[in-house]
Motif scaffolding. Structure first.
Motif, PDB file in Angstrom:
ATOM      1  N   VAL A  39       2.084  -5.991  -9.908  1.00  0.00           N
ATOM      2  CA  VAL A  39       2.621  -4.733  -9.369  1.00  0.00           C
ATOM      3  C   VAL A  39       3.853  -5.013  -8.504  1.00  0.00           C
ATOM      4  CG1 VAL A  39       2.143  -2.770  -7.845  1.00  0.00           C
ATOM      5  CG2 VAL A  39       0.372  -3.569  -9.421  1.00  0.00           C
ATOM      6  N   LEU A  40       3.775  -6.083  -7.715  1.00  0.00           N
ATOM      7  CA  LEU A  40       4.890  -6.363  -6.801  1.00  0.00           C
ATOM      8  C   LEU A  40       6.065  -7.043  -7.498  1.00  0.00           C
ATOM      9  CD1 LEU A  40       2.929  -7.417  -3.592  1.00  0.00           C
ATOM     10  CD2 LEU A  40       3.976  -5.224  -4.129  1.00  0.00           C
ATOM     11  N   GLY A  41       5.875  -7.422  -8.753  1.00  0.00           N
ATOM     12  CA  GLY A  41       6.955  -8.079  -9.486  1.00  0.00           C
ATOM     13  C   GLY A  41       7.789  -7.117 -10.311  1.00  0.00           C
ATOM     14  N   ARG A  42       7.389  -5.857 -10.383  1.00  0.00           N
ATOM     15  CA  ARG A  42       8.116  -4.910 -11.240  1.00  0.00           C
ATOM     16  C   ARG A  42       9.441  -4.506 -10.605  1.00  0.00           C
ATOM     17  NH1 ARG A  42       2.838  -1.576 -12.797  1.00  0.00           N
ATOM     18  NH2 ARG A  42       3.149  -0.740 -10.715  1.00  0.00           N
ATOM     19  N   ILE A  43      10.500  -4.526 -11.425  1.00  0.00           N
ATOM     20  CA  ILE A  43      11.826  -4.131 -10.929  1.00  0.00           C
ATOM     21  C   ILE A  43      12.065  -2.689 -11.367  1.00  0.00           C
ATOM     22  CG2 ILE A  43      14.291  -4.688 -10.904  1.00  0.00           C
ATOM     23  CD1 ILE A  43      12.761  -7.145 -10.135  1.00  0.00           C
ATOM     24  N   ARG A  44      12.308  -1.821 -10.415  1.00  0.00           N
ATOM     25  CA  ARG A  44      12.586  -0.413 -10.738  1.00  0.00           C
ATOM     26  C   ARG A  44      13.851   0.016 -10.005  1.00  0.00           C
ATOM     27  NH1 ARG A  44       7.138   1.441 -12.006  1.00  0.00           N
ATOM     28  NH2 ARG A  44       6.695   0.412 -13.972  1.00  0.00           N
ATOM     29  N   ALA A  45      14.109   1.321  -9.959  1.00  0.00           N
ATOM     30  CA  ALA A  45      15.373   1.800  -9.371  1.00  0.00           C
ATOM     31  C   ALA A  45      15.399   1.599  -7.850  1.00  0.00           C
ATOM     32  CB  ALA A  45      15.586   3.268  -9.729  1.00  0.00           C
ATOM     33  N   GLY A  46      16.461   2.026  -7.229  1.00  0.00           N
ATOM     34  CA  GLY A  46      16.596   1.717  -5.802  1.00  0.00           C
ATOM     35  C   GLY A  46      17.417   2.700  -4.997  1.00  0.00           C
ATOM     36  N   VAL A  47      17.352   3.994  -5.348  1.00  0.00           N
ATOM     37  CA  VAL A  47      18.114   4.993  -4.603  1.00  0.00           C
ATOM     38  C   VAL A  47      17.125   5.987  -3.986  1.00  0.00           C
ATOM     39  CG1 VAL A  47      19.890   6.791  -4.742  1.00  0.00           C
ATOM     40  CG2 VAL A  47      20.040   4.793  -6.238  1.00  0.00           C
ATOM     41  N   LEU A  48      17.065   6.042  -2.671  1.00  0.00           N
ATOM     42  CA  LEU A  48      16.100   6.914  -1.999  1.00  0.00           C
ATOM     43  C   LEU A  48      16.790   8.153  -1.428  1.00  0.00           C
ATOM     44  CD1 LEU A  48      14.065   4.230   0.027  1.00  0.00           C
ATOM     45  CD2 LEU A  48      13.798   4.933  -2.359  1.00  0.00           C
ATOM     46  N   GLU A  49      16.243   9.323  -1.784  1.00  0.00           N
ATOM     47  CA  GLU A  49      16.736  10.578  -1.209  1.00  0.00           C
ATOM     48  C   GLU A  49      16.333  10.660   0.264  1.00  0.00           C
ATOM     49  OE1 GLU A  49      14.664  13.497  -3.467  1.00  0.00           O
ATOM     50  OE2 GLU A  49      15.955  13.316  -5.224  1.00  0.00           O
ATOM     51  N   THR A  50      16.999  11.570   0.974  1.00  0.00           N
ATOM     52  CA  THR A  50      16.687  11.781   2.397  1.00  0.00           C
ATOM     53  C   THR A  50      15.206  12.110   2.601  1.00  0.00           C
ATOM     54  OG1 THR A  50      18.854  12.798   2.441  1.00  0.00           O
ATOM     55  CG2 THR A  50      17.547  12.997   4.432  1.00  0.00           C
ATOM     56  N   GLY A  51      14.651  12.978   1.746  1.00  0.00           N
ATOM     57  CA  GLY A  51      13.250  13.377   1.891  1.00  0.00           C
ATOM     58  C   GLY A  51      12.312  12.185   1.726  1.00  0.00           C
ATOM     59  N   THR A  52      12.651  11.290   0.796  1.00  0.00           N
ATOM     60  CA  THR A  52      11.831  10.095   0.572  1.00  0.00           C
ATOM     61  C   THR A  52      11.897   9.182   1.792  1.00  0.00           C
ATOM     62  OG1 THR A  52      12.371  10.269  -1.770  1.00  0.00           O
ATOM     63  CG2 THR A  52      11.444   8.174  -1.036  1.00  0.00           C
ATOM     64  N   VAL A  53      13.113   9.015   2.311  1.00  0.00           N
ATOM     65  CA  VAL A  53      13.304   8.164   3.496  1.00  0.00           C
ATOM     66  C   VAL A  53      12.476   8.702   4.669  1.00  0.00           C
ATOM     67  CG1 VAL A  53      15.033   7.532   5.248  1.00  0.00           C
ATOM     68  CG2 VAL A  53      15.568   7.299   2.806  1.00  0.00           C
ATOM     69  N   GLU A  54      12.524  10.014   4.851  1.00  0.00           N
ATOM     70  CA  GLU A  54      11.768  10.607   5.970  1.00  0.00           C
ATOM     71  C   GLU A  54      10.268  10.435   5.780  1.00  0.00           C
ATOM     72  OE1 GLU A  54      13.298  14.581   6.282  1.00  0.00           O
ATOM     73  OE2 GLU A  54      15.180  13.835   7.138  1.00  0.00           O
ATOM     74  N   LEU A  55       9.817  10.557   4.532  1.00  0.00           N
ATOM     75  CA  LEU A  55       8.375  10.399   4.268  1.00  0.00           C
ATOM     76  C   LEU A  55       7.927   8.952   4.502  1.00  0.00           C
ATOM     77  CD1 LEU A  55       6.271  12.481   3.400  1.00  0.00           C
ATOM     78  CD2 LEU A  55       6.592  11.729   1.036  1.00  0.00           C
ATOM     79  N   LEU A  56       8.781   7.998   4.147  1.00  0.00           N
ATOM     80  CA  LEU A  56       8.442   6.584   4.400  1.00  0.00           C
ATOM     81  C   LEU A  56       8.405   6.311   5.909  1.00  0.00           C
ATOM     82  CD1 LEU A  56      10.517   4.975   1.511  1.00  0.00           C
ATOM     83  CD2 LEU A  56       8.024   5.057   1.671  1.00  0.00           C
ATOM     84  N   ARG A  57       9.264   6.992   6.642  1.00  0.00           N
ATOM     85  CA  ARG A  57       9.206   6.842   8.114  1.00  0.00           C
ATOM     86  C   ARG A  57       7.908   7.444   8.643  1.00  0.00           C
ATOM     87  NH1 ARG A  57      15.333   8.498   8.736  1.00  0.00           N
ATOM     88  NH2 ARG A  57      16.283   6.478   8.289  1.00  0.00           N
ATOM     89  N   GLU A  58       7.563   8.620   8.115  1.00  0.00           N
ATOM     90  CA  GLU A  58       6.305   9.257   8.548  1.00  0.00           C
ATOM     91  C   GLU A  58       5.107   8.344   8.236  1.00  0.00           C
ATOM     92  OE1 GLU A  58       5.780  13.336   7.062  1.00  0.00           O
ATOM     93  OE2 GLU A  58       3.617  12.944   6.974  1.00  0.00           O
ATOM     94  N   LEU A 387      17.030  17.768  -3.693  1.00  0.00           N
ATOM     95  CA  LEU A 387      16.860  19.170  -3.285  1.00  0.00           C
ATOM     96  C   LEU A 387      15.786  19.235  -2.204  1.00  0.00           C
ATOM     97  CD1 LEU A 387      17.084  20.763  -6.839  1.00  0.00           C
ATOM     98  CD2 LEU A 387      18.859  20.663  -5.073  1.00  0.00           C
ATOM     99  N   PRO A 388      15.895  20.208  -1.304  1.00  0.00           N
ATOM    100  CA  PRO A 388      14.936  20.266  -0.190  1.00  0.00           C
ATOM    101  C   PRO A 388      13.506  20.518  -0.675  1.00  0.00           C
ATOM    102  CG  PRO A 388      16.350  22.223  -0.250  1.00  0.00           C
ATOM    103  CD  PRO A 388      16.881  21.295  -1.271  1.00  0.00           C
ATOM    104  N   TYR A 389      12.546  20.044   0.109  1.00  0.00           N
ATOM    105  CA  TYR A 389      11.138  20.370  -0.168  1.00  0.00           C
ATOM    106  C   TYR A 389      10.914  21.808   0.280  1.00  0.00           C
ATOM    107  CZ  TYR A 389      10.453  15.238  -0.256  1.00  0.00           C
ATOM    108  OH  TYR A 389      10.521  13.895  -0.522  1.00  0.00           O
ATOM    109  N   GLU A 390      10.095  22.549  -0.453  1.00  0.00           N
ATOM    110  CA  GLU A 390       9.863  23.928  -0.019  1.00  0.00           C
ATOM    111  C   GLU A 390       8.848  23.972   1.116  1.00  0.00           C
ATOM    112  OE1 GLU A 390       7.056  26.220  -3.000  1.00  0.00           O
ATOM    113  OE2 GLU A 390       8.638  25.274  -4.157  1.00  0.00           O
TER     114      GLU A 390
END
Ligand code: APR
Ligand code: PHB
Length: 393
Positions: A39-58, A387-390
């Motif tokens: 699981v930790l070896g899989r290479i995927r994309a790497g662009v995080l939206e603002t909402g994703t960044v905020e959720l990771l902080r939460e 796009l914003p979360y509703e």
């Protein structure tokens, strides 16, 4: 075994859900088909939206992202020998994206969840979800060759496109929408500095190309390839030569080449399963939808699903509310379809479809229109930053 929320899949969706629930005192067990290393070896994309960044902080897993992630205020479109920068920050009132690989997001989540005493069974494929129409759904999985069972309040199917959660639902209760594109992406990861400090999406007569990155010393490049293409047919030199042919000349001559750390081919697909809730079984992330990678919406959609699902489950446990659980599927799907549309549109704008010259002329006309229109650039930028979360309270 008994838990509150049984989670299938230790990808970003399952881990983020487990983490947000844990922080509210709600217990879960994750079962994951693959090993932790896989699981930790899989290479995927790497662009995080603002909402994703905020959720990771939460979720309190943002320390390394905030230290190492790269903030991008814009990206570039290359076409017809020209280049147009889309100034995301300017067009969206200061929003941006964070460049930080999904592999690292997953590592950060695993480390935090296990460090806090969270339970993840690796090498433990779920084989089915039973009784999800009752208030005691059961998650059945295999571990060490034995069938085991977890009795849950809820089951979250975070097990990706090939998972069993969706397949546990009878076909007449689920509607699937799918589009397969007639090409793939051949990607290389290499420890060379990125050609520019922002991403470049290139439309070219030979096919699409993308210049991306993971850090100031690690680049990720892609070129459109045939569906029948095989990685074994591509030497590193052949990849770099083809990439450079598809980039504007001044960019091509700046590309630093190097040996691959990884090279792989990904197919492109748009897919949605409706609804995303069946009694006490909830689908999230790739289990419910897939986007082509143009625009990097896959991980970000997984995050927005988990935003809605975590809030719905927390409202159930903290306030005995069921209304958010009832609204989960419709709210998640409204955002999913907008991202499905954007990814499909961006894919169509940038790729070579056939040898019919009118297709390419039409793409160049549309790209030229975008380059000359503040309105078109704003539309593109607001979709790209996310796009914003509703309102979901
Ligand atoms: N039992 C247990 N685990 C399973 C099963 C199963 N039967 N089937 C699949 N899984 C696991 C997979 O091994 C994988 O680790 O579920 C996980 C699903 O993870 P992802 O595919 O990463 O999906 P998701 O967490 O929704 O994340 C979405 O990741 O795949 C990318 O492009 C996607 O960026 C998007 C994001
Ligand atoms: C990546 O860096 O892997 C990437 C970036 C942007 C995309 C897709 C993939 O649109």
């Amino acid at each position: 075994m008994r838990t509150q929320v049984g989670i299938i899949g230790a990808g970003p969706s399952g881990l983020l859900l487990a983490r947000l629930l844990h922080l509210q005192g709600i217990e879960s067990i994750i079962v994951e088909r693959q090993s932790k290393a896989h699981v930790l070896g899989r290479i995927r994309a790497g662009v995080l939206e603002t909402g994703t960044v905020e959720l990771l902080r939460e979720a309190q897993v943002a320390h390394r992202m905030d230290r190492d992630g790269l903030i991008h205020d814009g990206f570039n479109l290359a076409f017809d020998g020209r280049r147009q920068r889309i100034d995301m920050a300017h067009r969206t009132g200061g929003k941006h994206v964070m460049i930080y690989g999904q592999t690292k997001v997953t590592e950060d989540l695993v480390e935090a969840h296990l460090g806090a005493g969270g339970q993840i069974f690796y090498d433990a494929p779920a084989v089915g979800v039973e009784e999800y129409s009752t208030d005691r759904p059961r998650l059945i999985f295999d571990k060490n060759g034995r069938h085991q069972e977890i009795v849950c309040d809820f089951v979250a199917g975070c097990d990706g496109y090939h998972g069993v959660a969706r397949q546990s639902v009878p076909g007449n209760q689920i509607t699937l929408f799918e589009k397969i594109y007639p090409f793939g992406w051949l990607g290389i990861l290499s420890d060379v500095p990125p050609v520019q400090d922002e991403l470049i999406y290139a439309n070219h007569e030979r096919g699409f190309a993308l210049c991306s990155m993971r850090s100031p010393t690690r680049s990720r490049y892609y070129i459109q390839c045939d569906l029948e293409d095989r990685v074994e047919k591509w030497s590193d030199d052949a990849f770099w030569d083809e990439l450079r042919r598809r980039l504007p000349a001044d960019v091509a001559e700046q590309v630093t080449t190097g040996p691959r750390l990884e090279m792989s081919i990904a197919p492109l697909r748009s897919f949605v399963a409706e609804p995303m809730r069946f009694g006490r079984l909830f689908l999230a992330g790739d289990a419910a939808h897939i986007v082509p990678p143009t625009g990097a919406k896959g991980l970000n959609l997984a995050a927005s699903d988990i935003y809605y699902l975590s809030r719905a489950l927390i409202a159930f446990y903290k306030e005995k509310r069921v209304d958010l659980l009832d609204r989960y599927s419709a709210a998640a799907l409204r955002r999913v379809w907008k991202a499905i549309r954007f990814s499909w549109w961006f894919t169509g704008l940038m790729h070579k479809y056939d040898d019919d010259p009118i297709s390419h002329r039409l793409q160049v006309a549309e790209l030229g229109y975008i380059a000359g229109s503040a309105a078109a650039q704003t539309a593109m930028a607001e979709n790209y930053v996310g796009l914003p979360y509703e309102d979901f309270t």
